[in-house]
Structure formats: C-alpha cells, structure tokens
Design a protein around this motif. Sequence first.
Motif: not given
Length: 125
Positions: A1-8, A10-18, A31-34, A41-43
Amino acid sequence: MLPPDTIRSLARRLYDARKSRTPLRHFSMQHPDMTVEDGYAIQSEWVRMEVADGRSIKGRKIGLTSRAMQQASQITEPDYAPLMDDMFFASGSDIPYERFIAPRVEVELAFVLREPLAGPGVTIF
C-alpha cells in the motif's frame, strides 16, 4: 500500500490535471508496486477534494467492462468511479470540445440513483 502522503499527492495531481486539462502519465509507471486498492484510495482522496471545491457526486460508473478494453489497459477487472455533477450534459445539448484533452467515445455503464445504497452487504463491489 502506498504511504498516505503519496496518496494525497497523487490525488492532488489528478485534481490539478482535471482543472487544467493536462494529461498525466499512469501513476503505476512511477509506482510499479501500486495496487488496485491504492488506486481507489487515490480516487477517494480526489473525490474529497472535488467535494470541498463544491462538486457533488451525481452518479456512479463502471468502466473497462469489455475484455478488449481490459487487455488494452493491462487490467483484469472492471473499475468503478463516481460521476461528479459537472460531468453531465443535458440531453440534446452541445458538448464543449475544449473541456476534454483527447475526446473520444467509450461506452461505460453509469447509474444515477435516487438515494445511496445502504445496508449490510452493500459495498463498492
């Protein structure tokens, strides 16, 4: 499982990209182990950001339902996601081309329910 700060992050990157209509590379490339659970969790974190920005969930979708699309995406199961209120267009209206990065049509199952499902045994799956 990705660390919580990485999840946040990546979610921010999605938000900004949208918001900026900027394409992103698949997070699994960095993150090949994702895991699938990491993706959801990112969603979930992305949805929290959208709701905090005034959006609301208007429906749900199931994507990658065809085997061909799963193989093309290197995924072995359908995916599930919320549909935000700004993802809908009135029947018969023009769809603004500029809202999309690379517009194309893909059939996906979507549901708009009168009220949320509840009770024992009701899960995303």
